[in-house]
Enzyme design. Structure first.
Site, PDB file in Angstrom:
ATOM      1  N   HIS A  22       0.844  -1.201   0.000  1.00  0.00           N
ATOM      2  CA  HIS A  22       0.000   0.000   0.000  1.00  0.00           C
ATOM      3  C   HIS A  22       0.876   1.246   0.000  1.00  0.00           C
ATOM      4  O   HIS A  22       2.082   1.165   0.226  1.00  0.00           O
ATOM      5  CB  HIS A  22      -0.965  -0.009   1.187  1.00  0.00           C
ATOM      6  CG  HIS A  22      -0.276  -0.115   2.515  1.00  0.00           C
ATOM      7  ND1 HIS A  22       0.038   0.970   3.267  1.00  0.00           N
ATOM      8  CD2 HIS A  22       0.156  -1.191   3.187  1.00  0.00           C
ATOM      9  CE1 HIS A  22       0.653   0.570   4.367  1.00  0.00           C
ATOM     10  NE2 HIS A  22       0.740  -0.732   4.346  1.00  0.00           N
ATOM     11  N   SER A 262      -6.118   3.935   5.445  1.00  0.00           N
ATOM     12  CA  SER A 262      -5.942   2.574   5.944  1.00  0.00           C
ATOM     13  C   SER A 262      -5.546   1.668   4.789  1.00  0.00           C
ATOM     14  O   SER A 262      -5.859   1.939   3.634  1.00  0.00           O
ATOM     15  CB  SER A 262      -7.254   2.103   6.587  1.00  0.00           C
ATOM     16  OG  SER A 262      -7.583   0.811   6.152  1.00  0.00           O
ATOM     17  N   LYS A 263      -4.822   0.599   5.141  1.00  0.00           N
ATOM     18  CA  LYS A 263      -4.426  -0.391   4.137  1.00  0.00           C
ATOM     19  C   LYS A 263      -5.609  -0.847   3.316  1.00  0.00           C
ATOM     20  O   LYS A 263      -5.472  -1.257   2.183  1.00  0.00           O
ATOM     21  CB  LYS A 263      -3.925  -1.667   4.834  1.00  0.00           C
ATOM     22  CG  LYS A 263      -2.572  -1.587   5.429  1.00  0.00           C
ATOM     23  CD  LYS A 263      -2.202  -2.967   5.937  1.00  0.00           C
ATOM     24  CE  LYS A 263      -1.269  -2.816   7.115  1.00  0.00           C
ATOM     25  NZ  LYS A 263      -0.543  -3.985   7.479  1.00  0.00           N
ATOM     26  N   ARG A 264      -6.768  -0.821   3.940  1.00  0.00           N
ATOM     27  CA  ARG A 264      -7.959  -1.363   3.263  1.00  0.00           C
ATOM     28  C   ARG A 264      -8.634  -0.347   2.343  1.00  0.00           C
ATOM     29  O   ARG A 264      -9.478  -0.716   1.549  1.00  0.00           O
ATOM     30  CB  ARG A 264      -8.949  -1.907   4.304  1.00  0.00           C
ATOM     31  CG  ARG A 264      -8.525  -3.253   4.867  1.00  0.00           C
ATOM     32  CD  ARG A 264      -9.293  -3.621   6.109  1.00  0.00           C
ATOM     33  NE  ARG A 264      -8.988  -2.691   7.197  1.00  0.00           N
ATOM     34  CZ  ARG A 264      -7.913  -2.798   7.992  1.00  0.00           C
ATOM     35  NH1 ARG A 264      -7.071  -3.777   7.830  1.00  0.00           N
ATOM     36  NH2 ARG A 264      -7.697  -1.923   8.947  1.00  0.00           N
ATOM     37  N   ASP A 265      -8.268   0.928   2.438  1.00  0.00           N
ATOM     38  CA  ASP A 265      -8.850   1.899   1.503  1.00  0.00           C
ATOM     39  C   ASP A 265      -8.398   1.554   0.089  1.00  0.00           C
ATOM     40  O   ASP A 265      -7.205   1.346  -0.130  1.00  0.00           O
ATOM     41  CB  ASP A 265      -8.379   3.330   1.840  1.00  0.00           C
ATOM     42  CG  ASP A 265      -8.999   3.848   3.130  1.00  0.00           C
ATOM     43  OD1 ASP A 265     -10.127   3.415   3.432  1.00  0.00           O
ATOM     44  OD2 ASP A 265      -8.354   4.642   3.827  1.00  0.00           O
TER      45      ASP A 265
END
Ligand code: GLU
Ligand code: ZN
Length: 494
Positions: A22, A262-265
């Site tokens: 990321h 966030s890593k998940r974005d």
């Protein structure tokens, strides 16, 4: 560490292979790399893969591939080795067991027999009484009898590091002097009950053994630094470390709504930028601005300029804001900076087989070379090339109902009929002449050029927006263009 006797700079990038890379991770890699290259130091790439449950070979390969794509090369690390090999922590387990034993033998660490329920209970009680709620040192100084009793019970034990009873102070390269008091940094686990060493041990041990001089990493790791400084001091005492490295904690990156990215974005995923056709140098340029600046009036620069200018001392402690629009604008500038050949080459992945009906033999190299300069001055990301040039290579333009509906308003058939006649009579070796033809057609129907060219554009390219129309027509050629206008007229008549 900038004294005349400081050792040469050695920095490290040490990700855990637990998913797609990321942008936060890439920013960390970049700052370490830029600092190494700026100072003529060494970039160490280490893989922190001691968490077998979360690490994967696929992520490992992705990390290497991403670093290569970005051009962030390393001087020691996976594939190339180096004096401190191996550089994958999963291959260094004997080293950690040995260091843990030495720490324990010297009294810097001890076995802790507390069970999780016991720890929880004492933590709750401490909180209720308003005392610090970290580990309370219960097993710090057990007697031989107590140890024997615990062992007889069959209690599992972890290894804990004994923090010194005085404050830990260090000068952060970004944040200045920081002090942590003992009650805020309790003794911490370094080896699990099953013998597996933890990040708290393996990371500073490797930094020590690999003689890292500067630890540059995200602010989220700041709280682990006082522990690592204490562990380092113990390692120095044992002759396993030469010095405590300098630490610099890079600011948080904020995303949408001023929340930490966030890593998940989705916009945090490096793969997104690769797939959309960011140039590595465009992305690196943008990411370098997350916590650093080149100069007050310049934010587009080459990698060579970045290396020349980058210094960790200039990194800003304030959170950085991730701005996709700005990233794209900077990438666009880098696209303009390429020479046209390099641009054409960089577009290749998006020119190959994006459509099932795009036959390789339909690719017209001469047409591509003619259109490429027009595209180069307009794209923001390379993947946009497909929609801008597909009209040259498809048998028929794409069918896009929305574009059709938008452009074919008023009396499109009348306008197209006039435009076709004028285009047929025009000189097709001149974009200017084609423009005059459409302009004249528009005049006959009381339309300005913009309105007059819209139906022509949609008839020929299928879309309402694209590269300059008259150059596009010239490159496509008279026969194909007129055939497409005929097809559009037939569609309008149907
Ligand atoms: N493997 C750690 C991580 O991925 C490295 C932390 C550090 O740089 O010390 O977060
Ligand atoms: Zn304990």
């Amino acid at each position: 560490m900038a004294s005349a006797t400081s050792p040469p700079v050695r920095v490290r990038f040490c990700p855990s292979p637990t998913g797609n890379p990321h942008v936060g991770l890439v920013r960390t890699a970049l700052f370490n790399w830029a600092f190494a290259r700026h100072t003529g130091g060494t970039m160490v790439f280490r893989i922190e893969d001691t968490d077998a449950a979360r690490d994967s070979e696929e992520s490992y390969n992705q990390l290497l591939d991403s670093m290569r794509w970005l051009g962030l090369d390393w001087d020691e690390g996976p594939e190339i080795g180096g004096p401190h090999a191996p550089y994958r922590q999963s291959e260094r387990m004997d080293i950690y067991a040995d260091v843990a034993k030495k720490l324990q033998d010297a009294g810097h660490a001890y076995d802790c027999y507390c069970s999780t329920p016991e720890l929880d209970e004492r933590r709750t009680a401490a909180r209720a009484a308003g005392r610090p709620s970290g580990y309370d040192g219960h097993c710090r100084d057990l007697t031989a009898e107590q140890v024997e009793a615990y062992q007889a019970e069959g209690r599992p034990s972890i290894v804990r590091f004994r923090m010194p009873d005085e404050p830990i102070t260090f000068t952060d390269l970004v944040r200045g002097e920081l002090t942590f008091t003992p009650e805020n940094v309790p003794d911490f686990g370094i080896v699990r009950a099953n013998g597996a060493p933890l990040y708290t041990l393996v990371n500073p041990v490797d930094d020590a053994l690999m003689e890292i001089t500067h630890v540059l990493r995200g602010e989220d790791l700041l709280s682990s630094t006082p522990r690592q400084v204490a562990l380092y001091k113990a390692l120095i005492e044992l002759g396993l470390a030469k010095y405590v490295p300098a630490f610099g904690h890079l600011p948080y990156v904020m995303g949408e709504g001023n929340k930490k990215l966030s890593k998940r974005d989705p916009e945090a995923s490096l793969n997104l930028y690769r797939e959309r056709g960011f140039l590595p140098e465009g992305l690196l340029n943008y990411l370098s601005l997350l916590g650093w600046s080149f100069s007050a009036d310049q934010d587009v620069f080459t990698v060579a300029q970045l290396i020349e200018k980058f210094d960790i001392a200039d990194v800003n402690a304030n959170p950085a804001r991730f701005d996709l629009k700005k990233a794209e604008a900077i990438n666009a500038d880098h696209i303009r900076m390429l020479d046209v050949k390099a641009f054409a080459e960089a577009c290749t992945p998006w020119l190959r087989a994006p459509f099932a009906n795009w036959a390789p033999e339909a690719f017209d190299q001469a047409a591509w070379e003619a259109i490429a300069p027009h595209a180069q001055t307009r794209l923001q990301v390379l993947s946009d090339i497909t929609a801008n040039v597909d009209f040259l290579f498809l048998d028929e333009p794409v069918h896009d109902e929305a574009s059709w509906a938008k452009a074919m308003k008023g009396e499109p058939a009348a306008l197209l009929t006039t435009a076709r006649a004028k285009l047929e009579a025009a000189d097709w070796s001149s974009a200017e002449a084609l423009k005059e033809a459409v302009l004249a057609a528009g005049e006959e129907h009381g339309l300005k050029l913009g309105k007059a060219q819209a139906p022509v554009r949609v008839a020929v390219t299928g879309r309402t927006v694209g590269l300059p129309l008259f150059e596009s027509l010239e490159i496509l050629g008279k026969d194909k263009a007129l055939t497409r206008i005929d097809a559009a007229l037939a569609k309008l008549a149907a």
